[in-house]
Design a protein around this motif. Structure first.
Motif, PDB file in Angstrom:
ATOM      1  N   LEU A   1       0.958  -1.313   0.091  1.00  0.00           N
ATOM      2  CA  LEU A   1      -0.041   0.113   0.063  1.00  0.00           C
ATOM      3  C   LEU A   1       0.881   1.190  -0.002  1.00  0.00           C
ATOM      4  O   LEU A   1       2.162   1.350   0.572  1.00  0.00           O
ATOM      5  CB  LEU A   1      -1.044   0.033   1.155  1.00  0.00           C
ATOM      6  N   LYS A   2       0.030   2.468  -0.606  1.00  0.00           N
ATOM      7  CA  LYS A   2       0.917   3.437  -0.420  1.00  0.00           C
ATOM      8  C   LYS A   2      -0.111   4.394   0.324  1.00  0.00           C
ATOM      9  O   LYS A   2      -1.195   4.427  -0.175  1.00  0.00           O
ATOM     10  CB  LYS A   2       1.306   4.393  -1.908  1.00  0.00           C
TER      11      LYS A   2
ATOM     12  N   VAL B   1      -1.125 -10.790   9.683  1.00  0.00           N
ATOM     13  CA  VAL B   1      -1.757 -11.873   9.183  1.00  0.00           C
ATOM     14  C   VAL B   1      -0.835 -12.807   8.849  1.00  0.00           C
ATOM     15  O   VAL B   1       0.417 -12.687   8.374  1.00  0.00           O
ATOM     16  CB  VAL B   1      -2.426 -11.396   7.761  1.00  0.00           C
ATOM     17  N   ASP B   2      -0.882 -14.068   9.348  1.00  0.00           N
ATOM     18  CA  ASP B   2       0.136 -15.024   9.365  1.00  0.00           C
ATOM     19  C   ASP B   2       0.329 -15.529   7.701  1.00  0.00           C
ATOM     20  O   ASP B   2      -0.603 -15.665   6.877  1.00  0.00           O
ATOM     21  CB  ASP B   2      -0.753 -16.369   9.656  1.00  0.00           C
ATOM     22  N   GLY B   3       1.610 -15.523   7.410  1.00  0.00           N
ATOM     23  CA  GLY B   3       2.230 -15.584   6.091  1.00  0.00           C
ATOM     24  C   GLY B   3       1.984 -14.533   5.046  1.00  0.00           C
ATOM     25  O   GLY B   3       2.130 -14.648   3.795  1.00  0.00           O
ATOM     26  N   VAL B   4       1.841 -13.400   5.682  1.00  0.00           N
ATOM     27  CA  VAL B   4       1.312 -12.269   4.779  1.00  0.00           C
ATOM     28  C   VAL B   4       2.446 -11.030   5.386  1.00  0.00           C
ATOM     29  O   VAL B   4       2.543 -10.836   6.571  1.00  0.00           O
ATOM     30  CB  VAL B   4       0.156 -11.645   4.713  1.00  0.00           C
ATOM     31  N   THR B   5       3.015 -10.511   4.323  1.00  0.00           N
ATOM     32  CA  THR B   5       3.926  -9.053   4.883  1.00  0.00           C
ATOM     33  C   THR B   5       3.479  -7.850   4.273  1.00  0.00           C
ATOM     34  O   THR B   5       2.985  -7.556   3.132  1.00  0.00           O
ATOM     35  CB  THR B   5       5.585  -9.378   4.157  1.00  0.00           C
ATOM     36  N   TYR B   6       3.190  -6.878   5.101  1.00  0.00           N
ATOM     37  CA  TYR B   6       2.673  -5.555   4.836  1.00  0.00           C
ATOM     38  C   TYR B   6       4.149  -4.722   4.271  1.00  0.00           C
ATOM     39  O   TYR B   6       5.148  -4.674   4.916  1.00  0.00           O
ATOM     40  CB  TYR B   6       2.013  -5.093   5.967  1.00  0.00           C
TER      41      TYR B   6
ATOM     42  N   LYS C   1      -1.800   5.580 -10.387  1.00  0.00           N
ATOM     43  CA  LYS C   1      -0.365   6.027 -10.002  1.00  0.00           C
ATOM     44  C   LYS C   1      -0.475   6.716  -8.281  1.00  0.00           C
ATOM     45  O   LYS C   1       0.444   6.950  -7.842  1.00  0.00           O
ATOM     46  CB  LYS C   1       0.425   6.916 -10.729  1.00  0.00           C
ATOM     47  N   GLY C   2      -1.630   6.854  -7.893  1.00  0.00           N
ATOM     48  CA  GLY C   2      -1.959   7.403  -6.760  1.00  0.00           C
ATOM     49  C   GLY C   2      -1.846   6.495  -5.482  1.00  0.00           C
ATOM     50  O   GLY C   2      -1.767   5.289  -5.763  1.00  0.00           O
ATOM     51  N   ALA C   3      -1.874   7.012  -4.386  1.00  0.00           N
ATOM     52  CA  ALA C   3      -1.819   6.465  -3.080  1.00  0.00           C
ATOM     53  C   ALA C   3      -3.114   5.634  -2.808  1.00  0.00           C
ATOM     54  O   ALA C   3      -4.204   5.903  -3.442  1.00  0.00           O
ATOM     55  CB  ALA C   3      -1.719   7.239  -1.878  1.00  0.00           C
ATOM     56  N   ASP C   4      -3.031   4.778  -2.074  1.00  0.00           N
ATOM     57  CA  ASP C   4      -4.256   3.808  -1.607  1.00  0.00           C
ATOM     58  C   ASP C   4      -5.010   4.460  -0.759  1.00  0.00           C
ATOM     59  O   ASP C   4      -6.145   4.387  -0.884  1.00  0.00           O
ATOM     60  CB  ASP C   4      -3.900   2.377  -1.248  1.00  0.00           C
ATOM     61  N   VAL C   5      -4.435   5.270   0.263  1.00  0.00           N
ATOM     62  CA  VAL C   5      -5.115   5.843   1.349  1.00  0.00           C
ATOM     63  C   VAL C   5      -4.448   7.150   1.488  1.00  0.00           C
ATOM     64  O   VAL C   5      -3.527   7.694   1.315  1.00  0.00           O
ATOM     65  CB  VAL C   5      -4.847   4.915   2.484  1.00  0.00           C
ATOM     66  N   PHE C   6      -5.557   8.053   1.600  1.00  0.00           N
ATOM     67  CA  PHE C   6      -5.035   9.554   1.681  1.00  0.00           C
ATOM     68  C   PHE C   6      -6.047  10.389   2.385  1.00  0.00           C
ATOM     69  O   PHE C   6      -7.331   9.981   2.677  1.00  0.00           O
ATOM     70  CB  PHE C   6      -5.078  10.040   0.089  1.00  0.00           C
ATOM     71  N   GLN C   7      -5.676  11.680   2.751  1.00  0.00           N
ATOM     72  CA  GLN C   7      -6.371  12.480   3.365  1.00  0.00           C
ATOM     73  C   GLN C   7      -7.020  13.681   2.495  1.00  0.00           C
ATOM     74  O   GLN C   7      -6.469  14.005   1.616  1.00  0.00           O
ATOM     75  CB  GLN C   7      -5.644  13.094   4.555  1.00  0.00           C
TER      76      GLN C   7
ATOM     77  N   ALA D   1      -9.028  -0.175   2.850  1.00  0.00           N
ATOM     78  CA  ALA D   1     -10.407   0.193   3.737  1.00  0.00           C
ATOM     79  C   ALA D   1     -10.211  -0.141   5.203  1.00  0.00           C
ATOM     80  O   ALA D   1     -10.609   0.627   6.056  1.00  0.00           O
ATOM     81  CB  ALA D   1     -11.629  -0.390   3.161  1.00  0.00           C
ATOM     82  N   THR D   2      -9.461  -1.384   5.447  1.00  0.00           N
ATOM     83  CA  THR D   2      -9.228  -1.711   6.872  1.00  0.00           C
ATOM     84  C   THR D   2      -8.059  -0.597   7.454  1.00  0.00           C
ATOM     85  O   THR D   2      -8.347  -0.204   8.564  1.00  0.00           O
ATOM     86  CB  THR D   2      -8.611  -2.904   7.028  1.00  0.00           C
ATOM     87  N   LEU D   3      -7.155  -0.109   6.764  1.00  0.00           N
ATOM     88  CA  LEU D   3      -6.202   0.738   7.217  1.00  0.00           C
ATOM     89  C   LEU D   3      -6.920   2.213   7.217  1.00  0.00           C
ATOM     90  O   LEU D   3      -6.736   2.919   8.460  1.00  0.00           O
ATOM     91  CB  LEU D   3      -5.035   1.030   6.169  1.00  0.00           C
ATOM     92  N   ALA D   4      -7.772   2.526   6.519  1.00  0.00           N
ATOM     93  CA  ALA D   4      -8.440   3.863   6.514  1.00  0.00           C
ATOM     94  C   ALA D   4      -9.401   3.988   7.812  1.00  0.00           C
ATOM     95  O   ALA D   4      -9.305   4.940   8.538  1.00  0.00           O
ATOM     96  CB  ALA D   4      -9.357   4.262   5.485  1.00  0.00           C
ATOM     97  N   THR D   5      -9.840   2.477   7.966  1.00  0.00           N
ATOM     98  CA  THR D   5     -10.969   2.721   9.201  1.00  0.00           C
ATOM     99  C   THR D   5      -9.930   2.538  10.468  1.00  0.00           C
ATOM    100  O   THR D   5     -10.430   3.233  11.479  1.00  0.00           O
ATOM    101  CB  THR D   5     -11.706   1.189   9.089  1.00  0.00           C
TER     102      THR D   5
END
Length: 462
Positions: A83-84, A108-113, A135-141, A364-368
């Motif tokens: 994610l960006k 998350v087991d087996g997953v790297t962020y 080309k934009g961020a996934d999460v932003f203000q 969405a999880t990060l935004a929440t």
């Protein structure tokens, strides 16, 4: 790519609903056009908020971390979620620290962020996405006035149903409305202080000194210090037009703006008031400059009163000493010989998710998480910005916070900036710029009328 991402989100949500893990919520209500009111206690309800949030939202279950992480496993690609995040300079380090906590909380087991935080101003995110969302961020203000732009451009992903119950039940109703358009929620409420008011050094000025701009500047001149309010930025210039009784309306269907009475005697009175402040207080009033100018003036020791917002609280406390920082609603100004209360724009800062994200559920999880109670509390503790979370707002700390009190004192005179499209800002700012450059003076009524007619034509027909 944006439409493909939306389909991916829909498929994920469908699988969640079919699994029966989460409760959903629907909407009720129709589309209306809301306008700011220059003569009444203006609501900060967004023009984009054409419908209330779902009545059942508060009853929706809030998903557990375990339920979400289980679903995130299916979204990972080759064991990674990349994610960006875009964050403004004054909160970039804070966002980085919260992202690290997110990684731990939603491990998350087996997953790297792999989450990269990149600096970008809140006011630039939506525009950048409209140019190329891939080309934009996934999460932003972003601020509330850009919600409709993001929706119309198709760059804002809808908030997954599974998170809407948490958003609706935990945050101010008006904040949630400002994230909502035509029964759909498109953003996550973050702060409730996207507006401005007056900070002043209580060792230099009394509460009575700052009730009137004229008195404040007179006291500043006698002490050889300065007060700041830019009039070359339409976000602030509008204060005078609203105070004079002008209004702004937006047709959300056509995106056509109407500037009510900007080019009548009311607009002339507003312009004359600005010109008089500038021309009668050359030594004590700084009326142009951006946020960097405020910081420079604070460090010089000359600036002892400033119209700005909570993003500058840490710098102001550092310059004056926390014990000397006081805040209140905007002062009055003389208009046609009468003390007239200045108005303001006000609203919220939101977090959005890019509709082109390759990891929509993780985004969405990060935004929440970044707008959840824990992070809102930390954001207040560290950055001194005012949250939207109901429980935090009800705490003694917030009830007794002088900044929050100033925001509440200004709120009756605050208007939603969501009535403004991008066509508004430059033409209206030109009025203040012309005053600062000496091209408009209060004695030149014909010149003022001509300038205002040009502004109205540019905004309404440009």
């Amino acid at each position: 790519m944006a439409s493909k991402a939306k389909k991916t989100t829909a498929l994920l949500l469908a699988s969640l609903m079919c699994a029966g893990a989460f409760a959903g919520c629907g909407g009720n209500g129709g589309t209306t056009t809301s306008t700011a009111s220059g003569s009444s206690a203006g609501s900060t309800e967004s023009t984009a908020s054409t419908a209330s949030t779902a009545s059942s939202a508060g009853e929706a279950s809030i998903p557990t971390v375990a339920e979400i992480t289980e679903r995130l496993k299916t979204e990972a690609k080759d064991g990674k979620i990349s994610l960006k995040v875009w964050a403004p300079s004054n909160s970039k380090d804070f966002v980085k620290s919260m992202v690290e906590k997110f990684k731990t909380t939603y491990a998350v087991d087996g997953v790297t962020y792999e989450i990269k935080v990149v600096e970008k101003g809140e006011d630039k995110c939506i525009n950048s996405l409209t140019e190329d969302s891939s080309k934009g961020a996934d999460v932003f203000q972003f601020p509330t006035d850009q919600l409709l732009t993001g929706i119309n451009a198709g760059v804002l992903a809808e908030v997954p149903t599974v998170f809407q119950g948490q958003i609706s039940s935990e945050n101010m109703e008006d904040a949630v409305k400002n994230c909502t358009y035509e029964n759909k929620v498109y953003a996550y409420p973050m702060t409730s202080d996207n507006g401005y008011f007056l900070y002043y050094n209580s060792s230099k000025f009394t509460a009575d000194d700052v009730k009137s701009f004229e008195t404040l500047l007179d006291k500043a001149a006698k002490q050889k210090v300065q007060a700041f309010m830019t009039i070359s930025d339409a976000w602030y210039t509008a204060s005078f037009f609203y105070a004079a009784g002008c209004d702004i309306k937006l047709d959300t269907a056509t995106q056509k703006m109407d500037l009510i009475d900007f080019d009548t005697d009311k607009g002339v009175a507003a312009t004359k008031a600005m010109a008089d402040l500038v021309n009668n207080n050359k030594d004590s009033f700084v009326s142009t400059g951006d946020n960097a100018a405020i910081l420079t003036l604070l460090s010089s020791g000359k600036l002892q009163a400033v119209v700005t917002g909570t993003w500058n609280t840490p710098a102001i406390e550092n310059a004056w000493g926390k014990e000397n920082v006081a805040a209140t609603k905007l002062p009055t100004v003389k208009m046609n010989g009468t003390d007239t209360q200045l108005h303001s724009f006000g609203g919220y800062k939101l977090i959005g998710v890019n509709s082109a994200s390759k990891f929509p559920l993780a985004s969405a999880t990060l935004a929440t998480y970044l707008t959840g109670p824990e992070v809102q509390q930390e954001r207040y503790n560290q950055l001194k910005v005012i949250p939207t979370n109901n429980d935090i707002l009800a705490s003694d700390a917030l009830k007794n916070d002088p900044i929050q009190k100033a925001i509440e004192a200004q709120r009756p005179y605050s208007h939603s900036q969501s009535v403004c499209t991008m066509k508004f800002w430059d033409p209206v700012a030109s009025v203040g710029t012309d005053i600062n450059n000496g091209n408009l003076k209060s004695s030149d009524e014909a010149g003022i009328k001509a300038a205002l007619q040009k502004v109205v034509k540019s905004v309404e027909q440009g």
